[in-house]
Design an enzyme around this catalytic site. Structure first.
Site, PDB file in Angstrom:
ATOM      1  N   HIS A 148       0.833  -1.211   0.000  1.00  0.00           N
ATOM      2  CA  HIS A 148       0.000   0.000   0.000  1.00  0.00           C
ATOM      3  C   HIS A 148       0.864   1.257   0.000  1.00  0.00           C
ATOM      4  O   HIS A 148       2.050   1.212   0.313  1.00  0.00           O
ATOM      5  CB  HIS A 148      -0.906   0.015   1.234  1.00  0.00           C
ATOM      6  CG  HIS A 148      -2.091  -0.893   1.113  1.00  0.00           C
ATOM      7  ND1 HIS A 148      -2.010  -2.245   1.360  1.00  0.00           N
ATOM      8  CD2 HIS A 148      -3.377  -0.657   0.748  1.00  0.00           C
ATOM      9  CE1 HIS A 148      -3.201  -2.802   1.162  1.00  0.00           C
ATOM     10  NE2 HIS A 148      -4.042  -1.856   0.783  1.00  0.00           N
ATOM     11  N   LYS A 152      -0.845   4.868   4.601  1.00  0.00           N
ATOM     12  CA  LYS A 152      -1.769   3.937   5.262  1.00  0.00           C
ATOM     13  C   LYS A 152      -1.379   3.747   6.728  1.00  0.00           C
ATOM     14  O   LYS A 152      -0.208   3.527   7.040  1.00  0.00           O
ATOM     15  CB  LYS A 152      -1.762   2.584   4.525  1.00  0.00           C
ATOM     16  CG  LYS A 152      -2.782   1.608   5.074  1.00  0.00           C
ATOM     17  CD  LYS A 152      -2.987   0.426   4.164  1.00  0.00           C
ATOM     18  CE  LYS A 152      -3.910  -0.607   4.759  1.00  0.00           C
ATOM     19  NZ  LYS A 152      -5.245  -0.111   5.091  1.00  0.00           N
TER      20      LYS A 152
HETATM   21  P1  NAP Z   1      -7.254   9.970   4.211  1.00  0.00           P
HETATM   22  O1  NAP Z   1      -6.973  10.590   2.899  1.00  0.00           O
HETATM   23  O2  NAP Z   1      -6.281  10.141   5.344  1.00  0.00           O
HETATM   24  O3  NAP Z   1      -8.680  10.508   4.690  1.00  0.00           O
HETATM   25  C1  NAP Z   1      -9.230  10.209   5.927  1.00  0.00           C
HETATM   26  C2  NAP Z   1     -10.284  11.262   6.259  1.00  0.00           C
HETATM   27  O4  NAP Z   1     -10.837  10.903   7.514  1.00  0.00           O
HETATM   28  C3  NAP Z   1      -9.714  12.662   6.380  1.00  0.00           C
HETATM   29  O5  NAP Z   1     -10.321  13.487   5.414  1.00  0.00           O
HETATM   30  C4  NAP Z   1     -10.020  13.115   7.806  1.00  0.00           C
HETATM   31  O6  NAP Z   1     -10.788  14.294   7.860  1.00  0.00           O
HETATM   32  C5  NAP Z   1     -10.884  12.018   8.373  1.00  0.00           C
HETATM   33  N1  NAP Z   1     -10.334  11.658   9.680  1.00  0.00           N
HETATM   34  C6  NAP Z   1      -9.097  11.199   9.951  1.00  0.00           C
HETATM   35  N2  NAP Z   1      -8.941  11.003  11.269  1.00  0.00           N
HETATM   36  C7  NAP Z   1     -10.105  11.365  11.828  1.00  0.00           C
HETATM   37  C8  NAP Z   1     -10.542  11.400  13.157  1.00  0.00           C
HETATM   38  N3  NAP Z   1      -9.751  11.048  14.193  1.00  0.00           N
HETATM   39  N4  NAP Z   1     -11.808  11.820  13.379  1.00  0.00           N
HETATM   40  C9  NAP Z   1     -12.607  12.169  12.350  1.00  0.00           C
HETATM   41  N5  NAP Z   1     -12.219  12.171  11.061  1.00  0.00           N
HETATM   42  C10 NAP Z   1     -10.981  11.772  10.827  1.00  0.00           C
HETATM   43  O7  NAP Z   1      -7.466   8.406   4.067  1.00  0.00           O
HETATM   44  P2  NAP Z   1      -8.040   7.590   2.804  1.00  0.00           P
HETATM   45  O8  NAP Z   1      -6.923   7.091   1.978  1.00  0.00           O
HETATM   46  O9  NAP Z   1      -9.138   8.355   2.183  1.00  0.00           O
HETATM   47  O10 NAP Z   1      -8.636   6.302   3.550  1.00  0.00           O
HETATM   48  C11 NAP Z   1      -9.717   6.402   4.464  1.00  0.00           C
HETATM   49  C12 NAP Z   1      -9.957   5.017   5.058  1.00  0.00           C
HETATM   50  O11 NAP Z   1     -10.424   4.143   4.015  1.00  0.00           O
HETATM   51  C13 NAP Z   1      -8.722   4.332   5.652  1.00  0.00           C
HETATM   52  O12 NAP Z   1      -9.089   3.587   6.798  1.00  0.00           O
HETATM   53  C14 NAP Z   1      -8.266   3.387   4.546  1.00  0.00           C
HETATM   54  O13 NAP Z   1      -7.537   2.275   5.045  1.00  0.00           O
HETATM   55  C15 NAP Z   1      -9.605   2.966   3.988  1.00  0.00           C
HETATM   56  N6  NAP Z   1      -9.607   2.457   2.619  1.00  0.00           N
HETATM   57  C16 NAP Z   1     -10.517   1.489   2.362  1.00  0.00           C
HETATM   58  C17 NAP Z   1     -10.648   0.980   1.105  1.00  0.00           C
HETATM   59  C18 NAP Z   1     -11.695  -0.081   0.860  1.00  0.00           C
HETATM   60  O14 NAP Z   1     -11.847  -0.519  -0.292  1.00  0.00           O
HETATM   61  N7  NAP Z   1     -12.417  -0.514   1.882  1.00  0.00           N
HETATM   62  C19 NAP Z   1      -9.838   1.455   0.071  1.00  0.00           C
HETATM   63  C20 NAP Z   1      -8.913   2.463   0.352  1.00  0.00           C
HETATM   64  C21 NAP Z   1      -8.823   2.971   1.640  1.00  0.00           C
HETATM   65  P3  NAP Z   1     -10.168  15.781   7.706  1.00  0.00           P
HETATM   66  O15 NAP Z   1      -9.573  15.837   6.340  1.00  0.00           O
HETATM   67  O16 NAP Z   1     -11.349  16.680   7.825  1.00  0.00           O
HETATM   68  O17 NAP Z   1      -9.136  15.905   8.799  1.00  0.00           O
END
Ligand code: NAP
Length: 260
Positions: A148, A152
């Site tokens: 990844h 991550k």
């Molecule tokens: P990212 O770019 O870091 O985005 C995470 C978002 O969540 C940020 O915009 C942040 O909001 C918010 N956030 C983070 N910490 C928080 C907290 N303590 N309280 C409230 N909001 C919080 O991450 P990403 O790459 O989009 O991934 C998000 C999640 O999806 C991860 O867990 C990742 O492992 C998962 N994921 C899943 C799949 C799937 O197919 N299931 C695929 C890819 C990723 P702010 O910007 O407003 O701070």
């Protein structure tokens, strides 16, 4: 016949996944974006819907689905909150423990609400998991390498854990490798789930990739899936949003909504 649009709240809308999902929802004829939840207290004027930074502010929002693409530390409480307030969670956030998933499934049954926690929304990754479950019956010695992007936060990936759990249903737990093997560097052999090794690679430039490597006498089999960009997850998210409206308990894994 006029079908009601499914009203969706997106938590984590500023993130890499969340922002891609918001565009998918805005472009989908059967979905309606009704609110957004972020963490920062920043004003977001780019959207015509209310933007909140505390989940409690969403208590009175009229919505069907809570799409959660946030962070492991808040995912459990967000999912619980959604169910508590009558919203069907569709959760892509990874890092749930087995116990947390079990508790959320139990709560969804009490509330008679559909939901989904999917460690991977990419259709190819779901197929990779299913094919791995089939192959392990014939190739019980197996290791997983998940790769990844370096942003991550959790390791091993939810997909790798889910793949190993699915294979464990078909495979007798046993030690792999030499009985007397020793690591001269801690972690060299990766983490272990029921005797299966999982190795986590984090590098810039990667999105989400996984290899499941099977070995047997004189032959090997490698299954591999690659998500090259985040659009790979959107078909699965859209499927999840539609399907949670048709069930009355939370499911763990998108394969529950596949016709396999
Ligand atoms: P990212 O770019 O870091 O985005 C995470 C978002 O969540 C940020 O915009 C942040 O909001 C918010 N956030 C983070 N910490 C928080 C907290 N303590 N309280 C409230 N909001 C919080 O991450 P990403 O790459 O989009 O991934 C998000 C999640 O999806 C991860 O867990 C990742 O492992 C998962 N994921 C899943 C799949 C799937 O197919 N299931 C695929 C890819 C990723 P702010 O910007 O407003 O701070």
């Amino acid at each position: 016949m006029i079908l009601n649009k499914i009203k969706v709240v997106v938590a984590g809308f500023r993130g890499k996944m969340g922002s891609t999902a918001v565009q998918m929802i805005l472009n989908a004829p059967n979905f309606e974006l009704v609110a957004l939840l972020g963490r920062k207290e920043e004003v977001s004027e780019a959207f015509d819907v209310p933007v909140f930074n505390r989940k409690e502010e969403l208590e009175n929002i009229e919505a069907d689905v809570w799409l959660d693409l946030t962070a492991p530390e808040v995912a459990y409480e967000n999912t619980y909150f959604a169910l508590e307030h009558g919203l069907r969670p569709v959760v892509g956030t990874t890092g749930f423990t087995e116990d947390e998933v079990a508790r959320l499934i139990k709560f969804s049954r009490e509330k008679e609400l559909g939901g989904l926690i999917a460690p991977n929304f990419a259709l190819g990754a779901v197929l990779l998991m299913q094919f791995s479950k089939q192959a392990v019956k014939y190739f019980p010695d197996v290791e997983i390498i998940e790769l990844h992007h370096d942003g991550k936060k959790d390791a091993p990936s939810g997909t790798a854990v889910k793949t190993a759990e699915l294979m464990a249903e078909e495979r007798l737990a046993h030690h792999q490798g030499a009985v007397d093997e020793k690591e001269s560097l801690v972690g060299a052999r990766g983490s272990v789930l029921e005797g299966m090794r999982i190795h986590s690679v984090r590098l810039p430039g990667l999105v989400a990739h996984q290899e499941v490597i099977f070995g047997s006498k004189g032959e090997g089999l490698t299954l591999r899936h690659d998500s090259y960009d985040r659009s790979s997850f959107m078909t699965g998210i859209a499927l999840g949003i539609r399907k949670v409206m048709t069930v009355s308990e939370l499911k763990y894994g998108l394969e529950h909504f596949f016709d396999l």
